[in-house]
Design a protein around this motif. Structure first.
Motif, PDB file in Angstrom:
ATOM      1  N   SER A 145       0.687  -1.154   0.014  1.00  0.00           N
ATOM      2  CA  SER A 145      -0.144  -0.071  -0.016  1.00  0.00           C
ATOM      3  C   SER A 145       1.011   1.132  -0.025  1.00  0.00           C
ATOM      4  CB  SER A 145      -0.898   0.093   1.120  1.00  0.00           C
ATOM      5  OG  SER A 145      -0.193   0.036   2.349  1.00  0.00           O
ATOM      6  N   GLU A 146       2.283   1.366  -0.256  1.00  0.00           N
ATOM      7  CA  GLU A 146       3.197   2.193  -0.035  1.00  0.00           C
ATOM      8  C   GLU A 146       4.032   2.370  -1.462  1.00  0.00           C
ATOM      9  OE1 GLU A 146       6.287   4.692   2.529  1.00  0.00           O
ATOM     10  OE2 GLU A 146       5.188   2.827   3.469  1.00  0.00           O
ATOM     11  N   LEU A 147       3.848   3.486  -1.995  1.00  0.00           N
ATOM     12  CA  LEU A 147       4.641   3.988  -3.166  1.00  0.00           C
ATOM     13  C   LEU A 147       5.720   4.958  -2.926  1.00  0.00           C
ATOM     14  CD1 LEU A 147       4.693   3.245  -6.503  1.00  0.00           C
ATOM     15  CD2 LEU A 147       3.273   5.004  -6.687  1.00  0.00           C
ATOM     16  N   LEU A 148       6.858   4.811  -3.584  1.00  0.00           N
ATOM     17  CA  LEU A 148       7.947   6.124  -3.447  1.00  0.00           C
ATOM     18  C   LEU A 148       8.064   6.533  -4.726  1.00  0.00           C
ATOM     19  CD1 LEU A 148       9.809   7.664  -1.405  1.00  0.00           C
ATOM     20  CD2 LEU A 148      11.722   5.994  -2.182  1.00  0.00           C
ATOM     21  N   PHE A 149       7.654   7.905  -4.993  1.00  0.00           N
ATOM     22  CA  PHE A 149       8.011   8.222  -6.603  1.00  0.00           C
ATOM     23  C   PHE A 149       9.242   8.948  -6.520  1.00  0.00           C
ATOM     24  CE2 PHE A 149       6.983  11.909  -9.405  1.00  0.00           C
ATOM     25  CZ  PHE A 149       7.017  11.306 -10.475  1.00  0.00           C
ATOM     26  N   THR A 150      10.047   9.092  -7.208  1.00  0.00           N
ATOM     27  CA  THR A 150      11.373   9.571  -7.406  1.00  0.00           C
ATOM     28  C   THR A 150      11.549  10.190  -8.839  1.00  0.00           C
ATOM     29  OG1 THR A 150      12.213   8.381  -5.633  1.00  0.00           O
ATOM     30  CG2 THR A 150      13.773   9.641  -6.915  1.00  0.00           C
ATOM     31  N   VAL A 151      11.900  11.441  -8.825  1.00  0.00           N
ATOM     32  CA  VAL A 151      12.197  12.084 -10.010  1.00  0.00           C
ATOM     33  C   VAL A 151      13.612  12.594 -10.031  1.00  0.00           C
ATOM     34  CG1 VAL A 151      11.768  14.079 -11.499  1.00  0.00           C
ATOM     35  CG2 VAL A 151       9.923  12.827 -10.437  1.00  0.00           C
ATOM     36  N   LYS A 152      14.394  12.448 -11.123  1.00  0.00           N
ATOM     37  CA  LYS A 152      15.730  13.011 -11.485  1.00  0.00           C
ATOM     38  C   LYS A 152      15.761  13.786 -12.671  1.00  0.00           C
ATOM     39  CE  LYS A 152      20.577  11.367 -11.434  1.00  0.00           C
ATOM     40  NZ  LYS A 152      21.334  10.118 -11.434  1.00  0.00           N
ATOM     41  N   LEU A 153      16.004  14.990 -12.676  1.00  0.00           N
ATOM     42  CA  LEU A 153      16.022  15.741 -13.947  1.00  0.00           C
ATOM     43  C   LEU A 153      17.610  16.067 -14.166  1.00  0.00           C
ATOM     44  CD1 LEU A 153      13.275  18.505 -13.354  1.00  0.00           C
ATOM     45  CD2 LEU A 153      13.109  16.427 -14.821  1.00  0.00           C
ATOM     46  N   GLU A 154      18.095  15.927 -15.423  1.00  0.00           N
ATOM     47  CA  GLU A 154      19.325  15.865 -15.660  1.00  0.00           C
ATOM     48  C   GLU A 154      19.551  16.504 -16.985  1.00  0.00           C
ATOM     49  OE1 GLU A 154      21.876  12.271 -14.872  1.00  0.00           O
ATOM     50  OE2 GLU A 154      19.790  11.462 -15.468  1.00  0.00           O
ATOM     51  N   SER A 155      20.439  17.761 -17.039  1.00  0.00           N
ATOM     52  CA  SER A 155      20.685  18.399 -18.134  1.00  0.00           C
ATOM     53  C   SER A 155      22.039  19.135 -18.218  1.00  0.00           C
ATOM     54  CB  SER A 155      19.362  19.725 -17.898  1.00  0.00           C
ATOM     55  OG  SER A 155      19.856  20.661 -19.109  1.00  0.00           O
ATOM     56  N   GLU A 156      22.400  19.567 -19.391  1.00  0.00           N
ATOM     57  CA  GLU A 156      23.677  19.975 -19.393  1.00  0.00           C
ATOM     58  C   GLU A 156      24.043  21.534 -18.836  1.00  0.00           C
ATOM     59  OE1 GLU A 156      23.979  21.657 -23.993  1.00  0.00           O
ATOM     60  OE2 GLU A 156      24.175  19.486 -23.658  1.00  0.00           O
ATOM     61  N   LYS A 157      22.657  21.984 -18.454  1.00  0.00           N
ATOM     62  CA  LYS A 157      22.597  23.243 -18.188  1.00  0.00           C
ATOM     63  C   LYS A 157      22.530  23.253 -16.435  1.00  0.00           C
ATOM     64  CE  LYS A 157      20.055  24.987 -22.199  1.00  0.00           C
ATOM     65  NZ  LYS A 157      19.040  25.540 -22.807  1.00  0.00           N
ATOM     66  N   LEU A 158      22.268  22.083 -15.875  1.00  0.00           N
ATOM     67  CA  LEU A 158      22.185  22.022 -14.424  1.00  0.00           C
ATOM     68  C   LEU A 158      23.576  21.436 -14.012  1.00  0.00           C
ATOM     69  CD1 LEU A 158      18.850  20.152 -13.879  1.00  0.00           C
ATOM     70  CD2 LEU A 158      19.136  22.681 -13.620  1.00  0.00           C
ATOM     71  N   PRO A 159      24.078  22.012 -12.784  1.00  0.00           N
ATOM     72  CA  PRO A 159      25.432  21.643 -12.427  1.00  0.00           C
ATOM     73  C   PRO A 159      25.346  20.190 -11.826  1.00  0.00           C
ATOM     74  CG  PRO A 159      24.662  23.279 -10.883  1.00  0.00           C
ATOM     75  CD  PRO A 159      23.785  23.210 -12.244  1.00  0.00           C
ATOM     76  N   THR A 160      24.118  20.021 -11.151  1.00  0.00           N
ATOM     77  CA  THR A 160      23.974  18.452 -10.741  1.00  0.00           C
ATOM     78  C   THR A 160      22.514  18.341 -10.934  1.00  0.00           C
ATOM     79  OG1 THR A 160      23.231  19.546  -8.227  1.00  0.00           O
ATOM     80  CG2 THR A 160      25.563  18.957  -8.776  1.00  0.00           C
ATOM     81  N   PRO A 161      22.199  16.984 -10.693  1.00  0.00           N
ATOM     82  CA  PRO A 161      20.615  16.737 -11.200  1.00  0.00           C
ATOM     83  C   PRO A 161      19.774  17.419 -10.114  1.00  0.00           C
ATOM     84  CG  PRO A 161      22.233  14.583 -11.391  1.00  0.00           C
ATOM     85  CD  PRO A 161      22.950  15.717 -10.591  1.00  0.00           C
ATOM     86  N   LEU A 162      18.604  17.573 -10.375  1.00  0.00           N
ATOM     87  CA  LEU A 162      17.543  17.891  -9.577  1.00  0.00           C
ATOM     88  C   LEU A 162      16.730  16.682  -9.288  1.00  0.00           C
ATOM     89  CD1 LEU A 162      15.777  20.045  -8.100  1.00  0.00           C
ATOM     90  CD2 LEU A 162      14.567  20.483 -10.281  1.00  0.00           C
ATOM     91  N   THR A 163      16.745  16.434  -7.863  1.00  0.00           N
ATOM     92  CA  THR A 163      16.067  15.056  -7.471  1.00  0.00           C
ATOM     93  C   THR A 163      15.175  15.192  -6.163  1.00  0.00           C
ATOM     94  OG1 THR A 163      18.142  14.065  -8.109  1.00  0.00           O
ATOM     95  CG2 THR A 163      16.625  12.673  -6.707  1.00  0.00           C
ATOM     96  N   TRP A 164      14.030  14.682  -6.355  1.00  0.00           N
ATOM     97  CA  TRP A 164      13.168  14.773  -5.135  1.00  0.00           C
ATOM     98  C   TRP A 164      12.397  13.269  -4.920  1.00  0.00           C
ATOM     99  CZ3 TRP A 164      12.015  17.363  -9.672  1.00  0.00           C
ATOM    100  CH2 TRP A 164      10.801  17.241 -10.300  1.00  0.00           C
ATOM    101  N   SER A 165      11.749  13.060  -4.003  1.00  0.00           N
ATOM    102  CA  SER A 165      10.851  11.804  -3.745  1.00  0.00           C
ATOM    103  C   SER A 165       9.697  12.238  -2.958  1.00  0.00           C
ATOM    104  CB  SER A 165      11.834  10.757  -3.025  1.00  0.00           C
ATOM    105  OG  SER A 165      12.873  10.371  -3.789  1.00  0.00           O
ATOM    106  N   LEU A 166       8.744  11.678  -3.289  1.00  0.00           N
ATOM    107  CA  LEU A 166       7.390  11.957  -2.436  1.00  0.00           C
ATOM    108  C   LEU A 166       6.833  10.288  -2.219  1.00  0.00           C
ATOM    109  CD1 LEU A 166       6.262  14.792  -4.742  1.00  0.00           C
ATOM    110  CD2 LEU A 166       7.154  14.787  -2.514  1.00  0.00           C
TER     111      LEU A 166
END
Length: 171
Positions: A145-166
């Motif tokens: 009954s529990e789900l962890l949703f994680t997003v990782k955004l990567e771009s050459e314009k970003l110094p590090t990936p933008l990551t978050w989890s809900l």
């Protein structure tokens, strides 16, 4: 595909009962700890912005915040040949279960987006790529009954990936 047709298609997928091996993500998943969600996303944006040149930070923050969409609920479904996902009332997205960097759609500005579907024993990973960068969505089943949703955004314009989890609970 208009929204009403998309919801109908997803309803068929959810009622099909077909499951990916080992993982059962089919159904409606509702956001937990909604009160702290925006704070988590703000921290993720700030962590990336702090790595940027001082003069770019003020311009980058709103652009990064726009990318951190909060889904109050996910509708997820696996059919025999495709995986479908829907954030709130947005259009249903689909990807073939065999997708290997196929063009699956165009964004609102006509930029082609290719997608790759991956599955593990406890998660489904969708990797979306365009000329602008790469977005990795991971829906990991923590319990029945529990789900962890994680997003990782990567771009050459970003110094590090933008990551978050809900965290989401099954309805």
């Amino acid at each position: 595909m208009n929204r009403l047709i998309g919801v109908g298609v997803l309803s068929v997928a959810l009622s099909s009962g077909v499951q990916a091996a080992g993982v059962d993500l089919d159904g409606q998943w509702v956001l937990q700890d909604a009160d702290s969600t925006q704070a988590k996303l703000d921290v993720a944006v700030e962590n990336v912005a702090q790595e940027m040149n001082f003069f770019i930070r003020a311009l980058a923050r709103p652009v990064l915040k726009k990318q951190t969409q909060i889904c109050q609920q996910w509708l997820l479904g696996v059919q025999e040949k495709q995986f479908q996902w829907q954030c709130d009332d947005a259009e249903v997205d689909t990807i073939p279960l065999t997708a290997n960097a196929e063009v699956i759609k165009k964004d609102e500005e006509g930029v082609e987006i290719s997608g790759t579907y991956q599955q593990t024993s406890d998660s489904v990973v969708i990797i979306l790529e365009s000329e602008r960068g790469k977005r990795t969505n991971t829906w990991k089943q923590v319990t029945d009954s529990e789900l962890l949703f994680t997003v990782k955004l990567e771009s050459e314009k970003l110094p590090t990936p933008l990551t978050w989890s809900l965290t989401y609970k099954k309805q």
